[in-house]
Design an enzyme around this catalytic site. Structure first.
Site, PDB file in Angstrom:
ATOM      1  N   GLY A  19      80.199 120.577 109.274  1.00  0.00           N
ATOM      2  CA  GLY A  19      79.888 121.775 109.216  1.00  0.00           C
ATOM      3  C   GLY A  19      79.039 121.624 107.753  1.00  0.00           C
ATOM      4  O   GLY A  19      79.033 120.592 107.117  1.00  0.00           O
ATOM      5  N   LYS A  40      74.778 124.258 116.904  1.00  0.00           N
ATOM      6  CA  LYS A  40      75.083 124.755 115.414  1.00  0.00           C
ATOM      7  C   LYS A  40      75.392 126.262 115.726  1.00  0.00           C
ATOM      8  O   LYS A  40      74.537 127.256 115.955  1.00  0.00           O
ATOM      9  CB  LYS A  40      73.859 124.512 114.585  1.00  0.00           C
ATOM     10  CG  LYS A  40      73.993 125.097 113.235  1.00  0.00           C
ATOM     11  CD  LYS A  40      72.593 124.842 112.527  1.00  0.00           C
ATOM     12  CE  LYS A  40      72.381 123.356 111.952  1.00  0.00           C
ATOM     13  NZ  LYS A  40      73.356 122.783 110.997  1.00  0.00           N
ATOM     14  N   ASP A 134      65.708 121.924 102.158  1.00  0.00           N
ATOM     15  CA  ASP A 134      66.839 121.482 102.079  1.00  0.00           C
ATOM     16  C   ASP A 134      66.951 120.289 102.523  1.00  0.00           C
ATOM     17  O   ASP A 134      67.999 119.754 102.975  1.00  0.00           O
ATOM     18  CB  ASP A 134      67.922 122.458 102.834  1.00  0.00           C
ATOM     19  CG  ASP A 134      69.453 122.049 102.335  1.00  0.00           C
ATOM     20  OD1 ASP A 134      69.532 121.695 101.226  1.00  0.00           O
ATOM     21  OD2 ASP A 134      70.299 122.430 103.070  1.00  0.00           O
TER      22      ASP A 134
END
Length: 673
Positions: A19, A40, A134
């Protein structure tokens, strides 16, 4: 989401992968294409946020445009029961964060290999105008073959708009946050490069550079503190490799690499001996001259205390007049000093070095660049060389500080001269797996052609020959590689050996590396010494080292033949001749006799007795020497007889016989030992 759930009736959830800040990842099986995939699913607490859902879908769709061997492929995007989900390639293996924990310290060459694969993926994304935003080891996957794949491209933008105080979801990301992102500015390509520099730092040291009690405190360190030296952690790290970290993590985006390709090119040669004496990287923004201003003193007026009496006299008036004059002198003196100081300051400022703009000398020869810098009242500093595929050999790649920046006159400008396209020594890949080598060399810009496949004792897929010699200097982007790889061992198809001798079988076994074992048996149909049976059968494939079994014929087995004598009775049945017949016969016989004997003949005739007519007997036998085609005994008799007949009979076998009397079978039977 429960195990066994089917999304869109196609993707069956079979396990949990992990997760993140905004989604959970599950292992699922695509029931249509019969393959495992990663699904996802947007977290439950975000499913009502329409803005995040919109961005989640938009960025997921944009990620489907990225097709690269080092980027996790996105197969599908959908919605089920108000849950947004993305179907992606499933990568069996681990993420880079866990890889660092379990494999640290990591060899420098392996670090560079991992980073080059990541940079190749980021470069492709940037060319498609997609910024990751990210990048962190948790978003970098490594499969069992060592191939690196990046996931979550562009999806982090949805989370970036949430508050930085979401410590649980952002604490992992904030360790790789660029200073401009930490200040709240938009992420750029240089933001991804900053994150890549932090990842490289972690690969070399096993730790992130900044730690803190909260995400905010860590974010502050990113734009307030310099990234610690990796050489301080490990003194064996080459300065050139540390320089890659320092340049990628420079506080000002303009001081960082301008592209992932530039960082990759610098990283590729970081372990080169030619860069062993490279100086430590200093950001250009920190090298500009500081302007020194002379402080202007602040003048404080002295207040004269004037004490007035209720009844002033002349002496007091005179005293006041003198004090007033003195005060004016002091004020004028101070003003004169101030004017002198200000004038001196401006005189010094006017006479000091002037600000000049560094000319752009990229693409010029060293002499041309020197001339142009001299015209701009600048000095040439150190000259270094660097490989560059875009700038011709001998021409200037860039200056340090960079062109178009403003510096003081007589500032030293370093020149970086191109040595032409970067070359490297080609490695020896014989004995390595082709697919692993192909992924590595493709990332290094080599042109990998379809391999030549041949049968070999080497394992299938292993490289057994290469068209470029090991150690040869090549330009990757201009080099075509053709590997010869093994198809595995070539099998031998067993022939039909039914007519082969033992020597023939030995020759085949020796030539094909087979182990032959022999058995022997009797055969009434196969000649002695020839193959009568084989294992494996004709048409089956065997490989070197396998065993084969062959049965050779000993010919027919000898059987003992015995002589058996049996008494057979030839039964005669009488057939008498009548008297009249006998007399006529006698008369005819004696018709030529003379008449003188007539009385004697008559006397004889009257005395002849009846006679038995003879019978012909034939005996047929069938044994090891005879068959029923012709009789073995023929007799003509007029009375019953017993005869001995010898039969040749195999041990355990039988014979038979038959008796004919006057052509009619009267007896038949078998005979045993």
């Amino acid at each position: 989401m429960e195990i066994g759930t089917k999304l869109s009736g196609r993707y069956k959830i079979i396990g949990t992968v992990g997760g993140g800040g905004m989604a959970n990842v599950y292992l699922a099986h695509d029931l249509i294409l019969d393959r495992d995939v990663a699904v996802k699913v947007l977290r439950y607490d975000f499913r009502e946020d329409k803005d995040i859902i919109r961005r989640f879908q938009r960025e997921a769709l944009s990620a489907t445009e990225l097709v690269h061997p080092n980027i996790v492929s996105v197969y599908d995007v959908g919605e089920e029961d108000n849950f947004q989900y993305i179907v992606m390639e499933y990568v069996p293996g681990t993420d880079l964060k866990k890889y660092i924990v379990h494999h640290f310290p990591i060899p420098y060459q392996k670090v560079i290999d991992i980073m080059e694969q990541i940079l190749s993926a980021v470069s492709d994304a940037h060319r498609n105008r997609i910024i990751h935003r990210d990048l962190k080891p948790q978003n970098v996957l490594i499969d069992e073959a060592g191939v690196v794949k990046i996931t979550d491209f562009g999806i982090a933008v949805a989370l970036s708009e949430t508050s930085i105080t979401q410590t649980n979801s952002l604490l992992g990301s904030v360790h790789y946050l660029s200073p401009e992102q930490a200040r709240g500015s938009m992420a750029t390509k240089q933001s991804d490069i900053y994150a890549l520099g932090i990842i490289l730092y972690e690969l070399l040291t096993g730790n992130v550079p900044f730690e803190g009690e909260s995400a905010v405190s860590i974010a502050l360190k990113h734009f307030q503190e310099t990234v610690p030296s990796v050489k301080a952690f490990d003194g064996r790290i080459p300065q050139a490799l540390e320089n890659v970290v320092l340049k990628a993590t420079a506080k000002e985006a303009s001081d960082r690499y301008q592209s992932a390709e530039e960082m990759s090119a610098d990283l590729t040669t970081a372990l080169s001996p030619q860069r062993a004496s490279e100086p430590k990287f200093e950001p250009a923004s920190m090298m500009e001259d500081t302007k020194i201003l002379t402080p202007i003193p602040v003048v404080e007026e002295e207040e004269a205390s004037i004490v007035e009496s209720e009844t002033p006299n002349e002496n007091e008036k005179v005293s006041k007049t003198k004090k007033s004059k003195n005060k004016k002198i002091v004020i004028f003196s101070i003003l004169a000093v101030v004017l002198l100081l200000v004038g001196g300051f401006f005189a010094i400022a006017m006479s000091g070095p002037k600000d000049v703009k560094i000319p752009n000398v990229t693409g010029l020869t060293e002499d041309q660049a020197t001339s142009k810098l001299t015209e701009a009242k600048l000095k040439v500093g150190e000259t270094s060389q660097e490989a560059n595929s875009d700038v011709e050999e001998g021409k200037i790649i860039r200056t340090n500080p960079k062109g178009d920046r403003t510096v003081k006159e007589n500032t030293k400008i370093d020149l970086i001269v191109s040595t032409g396209k970067a070359t490297e020594k080609f490695g020896n890949y014989v004995g390595e797996d082709f697919q692993v080598v192909k992924a590595k060399l493709t990332n290094a810009k080599y042109d990998i052609k379809t391999p030549v496949e041949v049968f070999s004792d080497s394992p299938k897929g292993q490289i057994i020959e290469q068209n470029i010699q090991s150690g040869q200097e090549v330009v990757p982007s201009e080099t075509q590689i053709i590997f010869t790889i093994s198809k595995g061992e070539q099998g031998y198809v067993m022939p039909d050996m039914s007519t082969y001798s033992k020597k023939d079988v030995d020759d085949i076994a020796s030539a094909q590396g087979l182990k032959a074992t022999y058995n022997y048996d009797y055969s009434n149909t196969v000649a002695a010494g020839l193959v009568m049976a084989q294992t494996p059968q004709a048409g089956e494939t065997v490989f070197r080292g396998d065993s084969i079994s062959v049965t050779l014929s000993n010919g027919p087995k000898e059987v003992l033949v015995n002589s058996v004598t049996k008494k057979l009775t030839l039964t005669y049945v009488a057939k008498k001749t009548s008297s009249a017949t006998a007399e006529n016969s006698q008369t005819t016989t004696d018709s030529t006799s003379d008449s003188g004997n007539s009385s004697s003949s008559s006397s004889s005739s009257s005395s002849v007795a009846p006679v038995n007519e003879p019978s012909k007997f034939e005996v047929y036998i069938e044994d090891e020497e005879n068959n029923f085609n012709s009789p073995v005994i023929t007799k003509t008799i007029t009375a019953t007889e017993v005869i001995d007949v010898t039969f040749k009979i195999k041990e355990g076998g039988t014979a038979r016989y038959k008796i004919l009397r006057d052509g009619v079978e009267i007896e038949s039977n078998t005979v045993t030992q």
